[in-house]
Design a protein around this motif. Structure first.
Motif, short mmCIF file in Angstrom:
data_model
loop_
_atom_site.label_atom_id
_atom_site.label_comp_id
_atom_site.label_asym_id
_atom_site.label_seq_id
_atom_site.Cartn_x
_atom_site.Cartn_y
_atom_site.Cartn_z
N LEU A 3 0.81 -1.22 0.00
CA LEU A 3 0.00 0.00 0.00
C LEU A 3 0.84 1.27 0.00
CD1 LEU A 3 -2.58 -1.21 2.68
CD2 LEU A 3 -2.88 -1.19 0.20
N PHE A 4 2.16 1.10 -0.06
CA PHE A 4 3.04 2.27 -0.01
C PHE A 4 2.81 3.19 -1.21
CE2 PHE A 4 7.18 4.19 -1.22
CZ PHE A 4 7.36 5.00 -0.11
N GLU A 5 2.59 2.60 -2.37
CA GLU A 5 2.41 3.41 -3.57
C GLU A 5 1.11 4.21 -3.50
OE1 GLU A 5 1.98 2.10 -8.07
OE2 GLU A 5 4.00 1.67 -7.29
N LYS A 6 0.06 3.62 -2.93
CA LYS A 6 -1.20 4.34 -2.77
C LYS A 6 -1.02 5.55 -1.86
CE LYS A 6 -4.69 0.76 -3.48
NZ LYS A 6 -5.84 0.04 -2.87
N CYS A 7 -0.29 5.34 -0.80
CA CYS A 7 -0.06 6.45 0.14
C CYS A 7 0.84 7.51 -0.48
CB CYS A 7 0.55 5.91 1.43
SG CYS A 7 0.80 7.15 2.70
N LEU A 8 1.83 7.08 -1.25
CA LEU A 8 2.76 8.02 -1.87
C LEU A 8 2.07 8.87 -2.92
CD1 LEU A 8 5.71 9.01 -2.19
CD2 LEU A 8 6.05 7.14 -3.84
N GLY A 9 1.15 8.26 -3.67
CA GLY A 9 0.43 8.99 -4.69
C GLY A 9 1.09 8.99 -6.05
N LEU A 48 9.72 10.96 0.94
CA LEU A 48 9.72 9.96 2.01
C LEU A 48 9.29 10.58 3.34
CD1 LEU A 48 10.22 7.03 2.58
CD2 LEU A 48 12.64 7.52 2.92
N ASP A 49 9.79 11.78 3.63
CA ASP A 49 9.35 12.46 4.86
C ASP A 49 7.85 12.78 4.82
OD1 ASP A 49 11.55 12.59 6.56
OD2 ASP A 49 12.45 14.23 5.44
N ARG A 50 7.36 13.11 3.64
CA ARG A 50 5.92 13.42 3.51
C ARG A 50 5.07 12.18 3.78
NH1 ARG A 50 2.69 12.81 -0.76
NH2 ARG A 50 4.48 12.42 -2.13
N VAL A 51 5.51 11.03 3.28
CA VAL A 51 4.77 9.79 3.52
C VAL A 51 4.78 9.43 5.00
CG1 VAL A 51 4.74 7.32 3.06
CG2 VAL A 51 5.12 8.92 1.19
N PRO A 84 10.95 15.92 10.38
CA PRO A 84 11.56 15.22 9.23
C PRO A 84 12.86 14.54 9.65
CG PRO A 84 10.88 17.44 8.61
CD PRO A 84 10.73 17.35 10.10
N ILE A 85 13.07 13.32 9.21
CA ILE A 85 14.27 12.57 9.57
C ILE A 85 15.25 12.43 8.41
CG2 ILE A 85 13.12 11.29 11.40
CD1 ILE A 85 12.86 8.94 9.54
N TYR A 86 14.82 12.80 7.22
CA TYR A 86 15.71 12.72 6.06
C TYR A 86 16.05 14.09 5.47
CZ TYR A 86 14.67 7.75 6.14
OH TYR A 86 14.54 6.44 6.54
N THR A 87 15.28 15.10 5.81
CA THR A 87 15.55 16.45 5.33
C THR A 87 15.69 17.38 6.52
OG1 THR A 87 13.17 16.88 5.13
CG2 THR A 87 14.34 16.12 3.16
N ARG A 88 16.29 18.53 6.30
CA ARG A 88 16.49 19.48 7.38
C ARG A 88 15.16 20.07 7.81
NH1 ARG A 88 20.68 22.04 9.56
NH2 ARG A 88 22.09 21.06 8.06
N SER A 89 14.96 20.14 9.10
CA SER A 89 13.71 20.67 9.64
C SER A 89 13.66 22.18 9.47
CB SER A 89 13.58 20.31 11.12
OG SER A 89 12.44 20.89 11.68
N THR A 90 12.55 22.67 8.93
CA THR A 90 12.34 24.11 8.80
C THR A 90 11.37 24.57 9.86
OG1 THR A 90 10.56 23.72 7.20
CG2 THR A 90 12.78 24.09 6.33
#
Length: 821
Positions: free
Chosen positions: A73-79, A89-92, A103-109
């Motif tokens: 179901l990862f693809e459904k959630c990813l869109g 990946l952080d959005r999912v 966020p664990i893969y991108t810098r937190s804003t």
């Protein structure tokens, strides 16, 4: 076969084993100490390791075979078809776990709402800026030490296990996730995150069979998390409580309790460990076991005297002494900057042995104040007075008393002083002024709580505050909306008594809602808290059931009035007449009030319309009063029984929200709470450009890296045997994992570990034998495959030699398979 030892070949085999979902291969690879850190992360000198995104993206995008499965179901959630960047990946993860996760893969804003938290919460100043050499860097760390390369590589290895574990969960590789869990240190939160991901996946599943499988996976991972927490609690209760509420930067700064509450895991919240940690937070620096009658009386006396007598009556936690720390040095120590010169640092005395940061939960860090100017008894009194007013139970008591006074004055104001302004009567009474101040300051506090939610986006804040608990939202919004509407009508509709009565009606209904809101203060009581949950669920049942009853009432009212003239006259077509002649009479039939209906029908007993209406009335009473009302009672009984069967779990689950709310509240109560709001606003304006401000958070944060390392090692040590038992599909019972009383009381972890290993040597030997057998089986399969390939190559060479495809002589192929076992 010599090229198998090459790094590129190892990496290729490892990736193929991951994509083809070969858990035993992965287990062997890890056991053979393959360098996974450099496989997924790039090592840089004097800089944090950097993720090789192309390697992780390859795992997420090369899933052609897995995509055909219904549970993928990862693809459904990813869109979309593939993951293009770390942001995807952080959005999912934010969508599946919650947007309270950083966020664990991108810098937190930092958004504008995050900046407003500094205004809305009590803040602290960071002593130094962060200098962590790992990927999960957080700006609110109070650390200045740089870990050695060996320690940094260990942290990166944990990041690799985290990345692979999340990938295995997102792509539904359950057995592989268990293998990876066996090598991780932070396991409890990882299991809870898995259950939360599957709970979110449940809404993406398209068929009932898939939903049933996902429900089993949710239950399975929740059970694993519960058992791991029990293992930790049996080894060391205090450390297990800290694990439940500690902040985990590796998972975006979440806590185990936070994820469990969001995943609706009542069994986890209802465990003794979580119950104890909530009690500790509720009493804070006071002794949490205030259960005797005398202790309760002392606490009530301390609250009733606004804390003046509390330092003499209430028992506080045992205090510790900080090395060379004085009361006058507090401001100086908190003001140290990272760019200080060495001479200035040497002039300062050693700072602390503190374990926990002050801007997080630190109930166990209770230190004495020392001063060269003030006496010890004076400092002890001030410290206990401060700790008393900062405890959530005292804040709750003050707010409860304040709310009762508000209800009494609001009632008095409506009953005796709500008059049209005239020359003889003042336009506004002092009670009305007080009520307006109370409601306004409570509204400001609601706004502060809304902004201080852990959710990082505005949509997440709105969803969590207004949609998660819709019953509470309706009551909350109506209470403030009706009050200010009534207040406006009270000062505008003064030209007549009839117009002025609109304001009184609106405020009277508003007062009714404020009385209903007072039920929330009963939620802390173990006997009454679950009853409030029953009421809330029954109201939800009634709301949906009302539609059915409403159809039956309107059907009878319209049909009966169209056949028979009840009032011997035709009523006009307007709202008031329709309600008086159709809605009201048929509504009260539901309560058995049929005398008026029968009297009107008996005026013309022989008429056909009267007989037909009698028959219709009999059918209506049978359908509504017998069938529908009893169906509603059955629904209420089912709701009552479902809550009653798990009363303790429901109460502990609901108590988390209340303790969470009052932990974050200022010590002052309405209307004095406005003073705190003004002070915090001034502080925010003064430090709006500061990057070192810390906001108060409902998490336990280690004061240094050693504390975090100690927590992780303890969790790994305490849950090791249970997690290893999952690999054999024979989880051990908790009874076999409970250490002896001497082990629980022992403080030497090394001795405990040696005793633990000696007592379980047979189990370790069996697991090792299973692993060796598995490796031998894999090697045998490889040998068979290589021999088949060799045979095929011989056949091809002979065929090419027969047709003379080359002038060169045929090369000799020799078997590379050893006959040694």
């Amino acid at each position: 076969m010599d090229d198998v030892t090459e790094p590129q070949t190892k990496e290729k085999l490892f990736f193929e084993a991951l994509i083809l979902d070969r858990p035993q291969f992965i287990h062997v690879f890890i056991k053979l100490k393959f360098n996974l850190s450099e496989m997924f992360y790039e090592k840089r000198t004097n800089s944090p390791w950097r993720l090789k995104w192309d390697k992780l993206a390859k795992l997420y995008n090369d899933n052609d075979k897995k995509k055909k499965e219904r549970l993928y179901l990862f693809e459904k959630c990813l869109g979309k078809n593939q993951v293009d960047s770390e942001h995807d990946l952080d959005r999912v993860l934010r969508k599946l776990i919650g947007d309270y996760m950083k966020p664990i893969y991108t810098r937190s804003t930092i958004s504008s709402f995050e900046k407003l938290k500094t205004c809305c919460r009590n803040s602290h100043m960071a002593r130094v800026s962060d200098s962590r050499t790992c990927l999960y860097k957080d700006n609110d760390e109070n650390e200045s030490e740089i870990p050695d390369p060996e320690e940094a590589e260990k942290e990166v290895r944990e990041l690799v296990y985290r990345d692979l574990y999340l990938w295995s969960i997102l792509t539904n590789r359950i057995e592989l996730s268990k293998i990876l869990l066996n090598h991780m240190e932070t396991r409890i939160c990882a299991l809870l995150i898995a259950s939360k991901i599957f709970r979110s996946y449940f809404y993406y599943a398209s068929d009932n069979e898939s939903k049933d499988v996902i429900c089993c996976q949710i239950t399975q991972f929740e059970e694993y998390a519960n058992e791991c927490l029990k293992c930790c609690y049996n080894f060391d209760e205090e450390k297990a409580c800290e694990l439940a509420i500690r902040r985990l930067n590796i998972y975006g700064g979440v806590t185990c309790l936070q994820v469990a509450v969001d995943a609706d895991d009542k069994n986890f919240i209802g465990q003794p460990c979580c119950d104890q940690v909530l009690n500790n937070i509720w009493y804070d620096k006071m002794e949490p076991f205030q259960s005797t009658l005398s202790d309760k009386i002392k606490l009530i006396l301390g609250i009733s005297t606004f804390g003046i007598l509390a330092p003499f009556l209430v028992t506080f936690r045992t205090e510790q002494s900080l090395l060379n720390y004085t009361f006058e040095e507090d401001r100086q120590i908190n003001g140290i900057k990272i760019n200080e010169i060495e001479e200035e640092k040497k002039q300062l005395k050693p700072t602390t042995n503190k374990r926990l940061n002050d801007h997080g939960i630190n109930y166990s860090d209770n230190y004495m104040w020392r001063s060269t100017k003030y006496s010890k008894s004076y400092l002890t009194y001030l410290r206990h007075l401060k700790h008393f007013h900062e405890s959530p139970i005292v804040k709750y008591s003050y707010n409860s008393a304040s709310y009762i006074i508000f209800l009494l004055l609001f009632s008095y104001y409506l009953l005796f002083n709500f008059e049209i302004p005239t020359d003889e009567i003042p336009s506004i009474h002092w009670t009305e002024i007080f009520v307006i101040l109370m409601v306004t300051t409570m509204l400001f506090e609601e706004i502060r709580q809304f902004l201080c939610q852990e959710n990082r986006t505005m949509i997440g804040k709105l969803s969590n505050y207004f949609i998660t608990n819709q019953f509470h939202t309706v009551i909350l919004v109506l209470s403030y909306l009706l009050f200010y509407i009534g207040l406006i009508l009270r000062f505008t509709n003064t030209y007549s008594e009839e117009a002025f009565s609109a304001a009184k009606i609106v405020l009277a209904y508003d007062l009714e809602i404020w009385f209903i809101r007072s039920f929330v203060f009963l939620g802390i009581a173990q006997n009454l808290g679950p009853k409030l949950v029953m009421i809330r669920r029954m109201v939800t049942d009634l709301f949906f059931f009302t539609y059915i009853i409403l159809i039956a009432m309107i059907a009878y009212g319209v049909v009966s009035r169209s056949m028979y003239n009840f009032n011997n006259e035709t009523f006009p077509f307007d709202g008031q007449s329709i309600f008086q002649n159709i809605a009201y009479p048929t509504y009260y039939l539901m309560y058995g009030n049929i005398d008026g209906e029968l009297a009107n029908l008996d005026r013309e007993q022989g008429s056909s319309t009267s007989i037909a209406t009698h028959i219709l009335l009999a059918f209506h009473m049978l359908f509504v009063n017998i069938l529908l009302i009893n169906l509603l009672i059955a629904m209420f009984s089912f709701t009552f029984q479902s809550v009653q069967n798990q009363t303790d779990l429901v109460w502990r689950y609901e108590r988390y929200s209340l303790i969470r709310e009052y932990y974050d509240r200022p010590p002052l109560f309405p209307p004095l709470i406005i003073i705190t709001h003004v002070i915090e606003l001034i502080k925010y304006i003064a430090r709006r450009h500061s990057k070192t401000a810390q906001t108060k958070t409902f998490k336990m944060i280690g004061a240094n890296r050693n504390v975090d390392r100690e927590w992780s090692e303890f969790e790994s040590y305490a849950t090791n045997q249970y997690v290893r038992s999952l690999l054999t599909n024979q989880p051990l019972s908790i009874a076999t994992l409970v250490p002896s009383k001497e082990q629980q009381l022992s403080s030497d972890m090394t001795n405990n570990n040696q005793q633990f290993q000696s007592n379980n040597s047979q189990s370790d030997t069996k697991l090792l034998a299973d692993e060796v057998t598995s490796v031998k089986k894999v090697i045998a399969d490889l040998r068979t495959h290589a021999e088949e390939m060799n045979r095929c190559m011989h056949w091809m060479m002979e065929a090419m030699e027969r047709v003379k495809m080359s002038k060169e002589p045929r090369p000799n192929l020799t078997s590379t398979i050893s006959t040694n076992s």
